[in-house]
Scaffold this motif. Structure first.
Motif, PDB file in Angstrom:
ATOM      1  N   ASP A   1       0.808  -1.170   0.077  1.00 43.34           N
ATOM      2  CA  ASP A   1       0.091  -0.184   0.058  1.00 43.34           C
ATOM      3  C   ASP A   1       0.888   1.133  -0.121  1.00 43.34           C
ATOM      4  N   GLY A   2       2.075   1.140  -0.167  1.00 43.08           N
ATOM      5  CA  GLY A   2       3.099   2.264  -0.249  1.00 43.08           C
ATOM      6  C   GLY A   2       3.571   2.587   1.200  1.00 43.08           C
ATOM      7  N   VAL A   3       3.199   2.267   2.232  1.00 36.17           N
ATOM      8  CA  VAL A   3       3.679   2.417   3.697  1.00 36.17           C
ATOM      9  C   VAL A   3       4.731   1.891   3.861  1.00 36.17           C
ATOM     10  N   MET A   4       5.980   2.503   4.581  1.00 38.87           N
ATOM     11  CA  MET A   4       7.042   1.822   4.922  1.00 38.87           C
ATOM     12  C   MET A   4       6.844   0.827   6.317  1.00 38.87           C
ATOM     13  N   ILE A   5       6.892  -0.251   6.214  1.00 36.62           N
ATOM     14  CA  ILE A   5       6.541  -1.292   7.242  1.00 36.62           C
ATOM     15  C   ILE A   5       8.019  -1.875   8.077  1.00 36.62           C
TER      16      ILE A   5
ATOM     17  N   ASP B   1      -4.945   3.522   1.783  1.00 30.62           N
ATOM     18  CA  ASP B   1      -6.055   3.340   0.918  1.00 30.62           C
ATOM     19  C   ASP B   1      -6.398   1.796   0.982  1.00 30.62           C
ATOM     20  N   PRO B   2      -7.553   1.935   1.745  1.00 31.83           N
ATOM     21  CA  PRO B   2      -8.034   0.609   2.072  1.00 31.83           C
ATOM     22  C   PRO B   2      -8.779  -0.251   0.972  1.00 31.83           C
ATOM     23  N   THR B   3      -8.677   0.293  -0.220  1.00 34.74           N
ATOM     24  CA  THR B   3      -9.325  -0.494  -1.416  1.00 34.74           C
ATOM     25  C   THR B   3      -8.292  -1.294  -2.070  1.00 34.74           C
ATOM     26  N   LEU B   4      -7.249  -1.137  -1.783  1.00 34.42           N
ATOM     27  CA  LEU B   4      -5.924  -1.967  -2.357  1.00 34.42           C
ATOM     28  C   LEU B   4      -6.085  -3.357  -1.626  1.00 34.42           C
ATOM     29  N   LYS B   5      -5.664  -4.545  -2.622  1.00 32.44           N
ATOM     30  CA  LYS B   5      -5.598  -5.617  -2.184  1.00 32.44           C
ATOM     31  C   LYS B   5      -4.324  -6.046  -1.402  1.00 32.44           C
ATOM     32  N   THR B   6      -4.272  -5.761   0.051  1.00 35.07           N
ATOM     33  CA  THR B   6      -3.172  -6.058   0.900  1.00 35.07           C
ATOM     34  C   THR B   6      -3.316  -6.933   1.606  1.00 35.07           C
ATOM     35  N   GLY B   7      -2.518  -7.567   2.350  1.00 35.09           N
ATOM     36  CA  GLY B   7      -2.556  -8.470   3.411  1.00 35.09           C
ATOM     37  C   GLY B   7      -1.830  -8.208   4.497  1.00 35.09           C
ATOM     38  N   GLY B   8      -1.499  -6.840   4.740  1.00 36.10           N
ATOM     39  CA  GLY B   8      -0.873  -6.598   5.970  1.00 36.10           C
ATOM     40  C   GLY B   8      -1.682  -6.326   7.190  1.00 36.10           C
ATOM     41  N   VAL B   9      -1.868  -7.161   8.172  1.00 38.82           N
ATOM     42  CA  VAL B   9      -2.364  -6.778   9.326  1.00 38.82           C
ATOM     43  C   VAL B   9      -1.641  -5.928  10.144  1.00 38.82           C
ATOM     44  N   ARG B  10      -1.891  -4.746  10.396  1.00 40.55           N
ATOM     45  CA  ARG B  10      -1.216  -3.679  11.048  1.00 40.55           C
ATOM     46  C   ARG B  10      -1.427  -3.665  12.548  1.00 40.55           C
ATOM     47  N   MET B  11      -0.419  -3.117  13.110  1.00 42.24           N
ATOM     48  CA  MET B  11      -0.557  -3.076  14.664  1.00 42.24           C
ATOM     49  C   MET B  11       0.501  -1.758  15.145  1.00 42.24           C
ATOM     50  N   SER B  12       0.691  -1.630  16.070  1.00 45.90           N
ATOM     51  CA  SER B  12       1.622  -0.744  16.699  1.00 45.90           C
ATOM     52  C   SER B  12       2.966  -0.990  16.687  1.00 45.90           C
ATOM     53  N   ARG B  13       4.037  -0.137  16.601  1.00 43.74           N
ATOM     54  CA  ARG B  13       5.667  -0.457  16.589  1.00 43.74           C
ATOM     55  C   ARG B  13       5.813  -1.332  17.783  1.00 43.74           C
ATOM     56  N   ALA B  14       5.378  -1.200  18.877  1.00 37.57           N
ATOM     57  CA  ALA B  14       5.705  -1.972  19.944  1.00 37.57           C
ATOM     58  C   ALA B  14       5.078  -3.371  19.970  1.00 37.57           C
ATOM     59  N   ASP B  15       3.782  -3.569  19.477  1.00 40.25           N
ATOM     60  CA  ASP B  15       3.123  -4.825  19.289  1.00 40.25           C
ATOM     61  C   ASP B  15       3.964  -5.489  18.175  1.00 40.25           C
ATOM     62  N   GLY B  16       4.260  -4.724  17.170  1.00 42.17           N
ATOM     63  CA  GLY B  16       5.065  -5.293  16.046  1.00 42.17           C
ATOM     64  C   GLY B  16       6.222  -5.870  16.494  1.00 42.17           C
ATOM     65  N   ASP B  17       7.022  -5.166  17.398  1.00 44.73           N
ATOM     66  CA  ASP B  17       8.232  -5.755  18.052  1.00 44.73           C
ATOM     67  C   ASP B  17       7.903  -7.137  18.820  1.00 44.73           C
ATOM     68  N   ALA B  18       6.826  -7.042  19.476  1.00 39.99           N
ATOM     69  CA  ALA B  18       6.638  -8.393  20.351  1.00 39.99           C
ATOM     70  C   ALA B  18       6.301  -9.501  19.501  1.00 39.99           C
TER      71      ALA B  18
END
Length: 188
Positions: free
Chosen positions: A124-128, A156-173
């Motif tokens: 979706d173009g976001v740095m992850i 853009d929620p209309t894009l066909k993406t598969g990323g389940v997003r979370m906060s950075r702290a939760d992503g670290d965990a």
């Protein structure tokens, strides 16, 4: 004439205040991010917005029944909640997530190869960062990730993406907990 003059002055003052208010609004709406007031972001403890979720609903504290045994990541689609569960079956961490546009069907999956190295650009173009993939839906990888800027929503929620997003702290965990071959149990 004094009465008429005060009415004119009052009318002009009201019009001037309305114009100043309108111009102030336009200036704040068009200000560059470097000088604009900070925009609210979704945190791990705040309810996510979008996707028709009620704003006043609190995340469930109890691990869903039928979510498996042993060490696993449990992802509740409807509740937008993830639990990290240790070998003894105890939830060691729980947090809210923003679902991907493509959601997996309920079932048991396994963490594949997580992306290693520096942050990368999501579909979706976001740095992850800390991408932990566990399945494919319609030819798109689905997994957990955290946006480097801390946001949880796709621009853009209309894009066909598969990323389940979370906060950075939760992503670290998740990155530390969900190593290759860790079970991921998706429940409705």
């Amino acid at each position: 004439m004094a009465r008429g003059s005060s009415g004119i002055v009052a009318g002009l003052t009201t019009a001037a205040l309305a114009a100043v208010g309108f111009l102030a609004y336009q200036a704040s709406a068009n200000a560059p991010d470097s000088v604009a007031a900070p925009k609210p972001t979704v945190s791990a403890s705040a309810p996510a917005t979008g996707h028709d979720k009620p704003k006043d609903k609190k995340p469930p504290a109890v691990l869903p029944v039928g979510s498996g045994t042993g060490k696993r990541v449990v992802y509740a689609l409807k509740d937008r909640q993830v639990w990290l569960v240790d070998e003894a079956g105890k939830a060691v961490r729980t947090f809210e997530v923003m679902p991907s546009a493509l959601s997996p069907k309920p079932g048991t999956y396994q963490v594949g190869t997580p992306r290693q190295g520096p942050p990368t650009k999501g579909s979706d173009g976001v740095m992850i960062e800390h991408v932990v993939r566990f399945t494919m839906v319609e030819g798109v990888s689905v997994g957990f990730s955290a946006a480097v800027d801390g946001s949880m929503e796709s621009p853009d929620p209309t894009l066909k993406t598969g990323g389940v997003r979370m906060s950075r702290a939760d992503g670290d965990a998740v990155w530390e907990f969900a190593t290759i071959r860790t079970k991921v149990v998706v429940v409705p």
